[in-house]
Design a protein around this motif. Structure first.
Motif, PDB file in Angstrom:
ATOM      1  N   ASN A   1       0.828  -1.202   0.000  1.00  0.00           N
ATOM      2  CA  ASN A   1       0.000   0.000   0.000  1.00  0.00           C
ATOM      3  C   ASN A   1       0.867   1.258   0.000  1.00  0.00           C
ATOM      4  N   HIS A   2       0.327   2.367   0.449  1.00  0.00           N
ATOM      5  CA  HIS A   2       1.075   3.571   0.785  1.00  0.00           C
ATOM      6  C   HIS A   2       1.960   4.090  -0.353  1.00  0.00           C
ATOM      7  N   LYS A   3       1.435   4.119  -1.554  1.00  0.00           N
ATOM      8  CA  LYS A   3       2.175   4.652  -2.687  1.00  0.00           C
ATOM      9  C   LYS A   3       2.587   6.098  -2.422  1.00  0.00           C
ATOM     10  N   ASN A   4       3.855   6.409  -2.654  1.00  0.00           N
ATOM     11  CA  ASN A   4       4.441   7.750  -2.497  1.00  0.00           C
ATOM     12  C   ASN A   4       4.491   8.239  -1.055  1.00  0.00           C
ATOM     13  N   ALA A   5       4.144   7.403  -0.082  1.00  0.00           N
ATOM     14  CA  ALA A   5       4.147   7.807   1.321  1.00  0.00           C
ATOM     15  C   ALA A   5       5.437   7.371   2.008  1.00  0.00           C
ATOM     16  N   LEU A   6       5.725   8.010   3.149  1.00  0.00           N
ATOM     17  CA  LEU A   6       6.810   7.596   4.032  1.00  0.00           C
ATOM     18  C   LEU A   6       6.172   6.928   5.246  1.00  0.00           C
ATOM     19  N   CYS A   7       6.490   5.657   5.467  1.00  0.00           N
ATOM     20  CA  CYS A   7       5.841   4.876   6.517  1.00  0.00           C
ATOM     21  C   CYS A   7       6.875   4.344   7.506  1.00  0.00           C
ATOM     22  N   LEU A   8       6.671   4.676   8.769  1.00  0.00           N
ATOM     23  CA  LEU A   8       7.490   4.133   9.849  1.00  0.00           C
ATOM     24  C   LEU A   8       6.649   3.064  10.534  1.00  0.00           C
TER      25      LEU A   8
ATOM     26  N   ASN B   1       2.295   7.050   9.148  1.00  0.00           N
ATOM     27  CA  ASN B   1       2.319   7.112   7.690  1.00  0.00           C
ATOM     28  C   ASN B   1       2.223   8.579   7.284  1.00  0.00           C
ATOM     29  N   VAL B   2       3.254   9.077   6.625  1.00  0.00           N
ATOM     30  CA  VAL B   2       3.267  10.460   6.149  1.00  0.00           C
ATOM     31  C   VAL B   2       2.884  10.443   4.674  1.00  0.00           C
TER      32      VAL B   2
ATOM     33  N   VAL C   1      11.326   1.021   7.700  1.00  0.00           N
ATOM     34  CA  VAL C   1      11.083   2.302   7.040  1.00  0.00           C
ATOM     35  C   VAL C   1      10.740   1.999   5.589  1.00  0.00           C
ATOM     36  N   VAL C   2       9.541   2.412   5.170  1.00  0.00           N
ATOM     37  CA  VAL C   2       9.060   2.133   3.815  1.00  0.00           C
ATOM     38  C   VAL C   2       8.785   3.465   3.127  1.00  0.00           C
ATOM     39  N   LEU C   3       9.364   3.657   1.941  1.00  0.00           N
ATOM     40  CA  LEU C   3       9.188   4.900   1.188  1.00  0.00           C
ATOM     41  C   LEU C   3       8.746   4.558  -0.226  1.00  0.00           C
ATOM     42  N   ASP C   4       7.596   5.079  -0.619  1.00  0.00           N
ATOM     43  CA  ASP C   4       7.055   4.836  -1.954  1.00  0.00           C
ATOM     44  C   ASP C   4       6.983   3.332  -2.245  1.00  0.00           C
ATOM     45  N   ASP C   5       6.439   2.588  -1.293  1.00  0.00           N
ATOM     46  CA  ASP C   5       6.228   1.145  -1.412  1.00  0.00           C
ATOM     47  C   ASP C   5       7.507   0.319  -1.388  1.00  0.00           C
ATOM     48  N   VAL C   6       8.636   0.911  -1.097  1.00  0.00           N
ATOM     49  CA  VAL C   6       9.905   0.183  -1.063  1.00  0.00           C
ATOM     50  C   VAL C   6      10.479   0.221   0.352  1.00  0.00           C
ATOM     51  N   ASP C   7      10.866  -0.942   0.856  1.00  0.00           N
ATOM     52  CA  ASP C   7      11.496  -1.040   2.174  1.00  0.00           C
ATOM     53  C   ASP C   7      12.932  -0.537   2.058  1.00  0.00           C
TER      54      ASP C   7
ATOM     55  N   LEU D   1      15.544  19.999  -3.181  1.00  0.00           N
ATOM     56  CA  LEU D   1      14.489  19.641  -4.126  1.00  0.00           C
ATOM     57  C   LEU D   1      15.045  19.244  -5.489  1.00  0.00           C
ATOM     58  N   LEU D   2      16.135  19.884  -5.907  1.00  0.00           N
ATOM     59  CA  LEU D   2      16.745  19.541  -7.191  1.00  0.00           C
ATOM     60  C   LEU D   2      17.358  18.143  -7.192  1.00  0.00           C
ATOM     61  N   SER D   3      17.610  17.592  -6.012  1.00  0.00           N
ATOM     62  CA  SER D   3      18.122  16.218  -5.932  1.00  0.00           C
ATOM     63  C   SER D   3      17.022  15.181  -6.172  1.00  0.00           C
ATOM     64  N   GLU D   4      15.793  15.648  -6.383  1.00  0.00           N
ATOM     65  CA  GLU D   4      14.631  14.804  -6.694  1.00  0.00           C
ATOM     66  C   GLU D   4      14.356  13.763  -5.609  1.00  0.00           C
ATOM     67  N   PRO D   5      14.223  14.219  -4.349  1.00  0.00           N
ATOM     68  CA  PRO D   5      13.939  13.266  -3.276  1.00  0.00           C
ATOM     69  C   PRO D   5      12.502  12.761  -3.357  1.00  0.00           C
ATOM     70  N   LYS D   6      12.260  11.632  -2.703  1.00  0.00           N
ATOM     71  CA  LYS D   6      10.897  11.107  -2.574  1.00  0.00           C
ATOM     72  C   LYS D   6      10.289  11.438  -1.217  1.00  0.00           C
ATOM     73  N   ALA D   7      11.107  11.951  -0.310  1.00  0.00           N
ATOM     74  CA  ALA D   7      10.634  12.408   1.000  1.00  0.00           C
ATOM     75  C   ALA D   7      11.558  13.517   1.472  1.00  0.00           C
TER      76      ALA D   7
END
Length: 214
Positions: free
Chosen positions: A5-12, A30-31, A68-74, A155-161
């Protein structure tokens, strides 16, 4: 490993942080994309260490359990360079031997011609009405301008969180609100899940998101 789940989210997920074997806190949060979640607590409670945990720079005297899960990736055990997490600190940490454009160029991912990279940087400056600052020495900028440039570089480093470690605390009260609004508006416009660590209740209130005390 994929999380369903949690597409594009930051999940602890069930994150427990320990220092020298003693538990500091436990978090489940879940952020969501574009949301700013604030972590508050006294000095020594582990707020900044949480950001180190997420970004992969936790000192050896600390340990943790959970994921720690970010954009569906552990990303719990991922190399820091592969986590796609942007960090903004109290100190802008701009390179004094580079001008503003060169500082921003440093944030760009590898690839592209020099001309293309320059155009990206200039477009970013123009988008936030700072096009006239590109050739300036960063040490000649005001504190608020330096903070804005530091965020643009992240922001120019194109982070996902986006992780914010007391980023407004060095600013005077007149600038603080303006820079805070700028940072939050950029995070929301880029749809970045954002975690803010602060002692300041006004920062927390203006974030518009969940406030967690540890």
């Amino acid at each position: 490993m994929k999380h369903p789940n949690h597409k594009n989210a930051l999940c602890l997920e069930n994150v427990r942080l320990f220092h020298d074997g003693s538990k500091l806190f436990e978090l489940n949060v879940n952020v969501q994309p574009g949301e700013v979640v604030t972590i508050m607590g006294p000095s020594g409670s582990g707020k900044s260490s949480l950001l180190n945990l997420i970004s992969g720079f936790l000192p050896p005297s600390f340990s943790f359990t959970g994921r720690v899960v970010l954009d569906d990736v552990d990303i719990t055990d991922a190399d820091p360079a592969q986590r796609k997490v942007g960090l903004m600190f109290q100190d802008p940490l701009l390179f004094p031997h580079f001008n503003v454009e060169e500082n921003l160029m440093f944030g760009l991912p590898a690839g592209g011609s020099h001309h293309e990279r320059c155009n990206k940087v200039r477009a970013a400056l123009d988008a936030v009405n700072m096009a006239d600052l590109g050739r300036r020495d960063p040490l000649t900028l005001s504190g608020g301008q330096q903070s804005r440039i530091a965020l643009l570089r992240v922001l120019l480093s194109e982070p996902k969180a986006l992780l914010l470690d007391e980023p407004f605390s060095a600013l005077d009260s007149g600038l603080r609100g303006k820079v805070r609004d700028f940072v939050f508006s950029q995070a929301k416009a880029k749809k970045l899940p954002t975690l803010l660590v602060t002692h300041d209740h006004a920062d927390a209130d203006m974030s518009g998101g969940q406030i967690i005390t540890i």
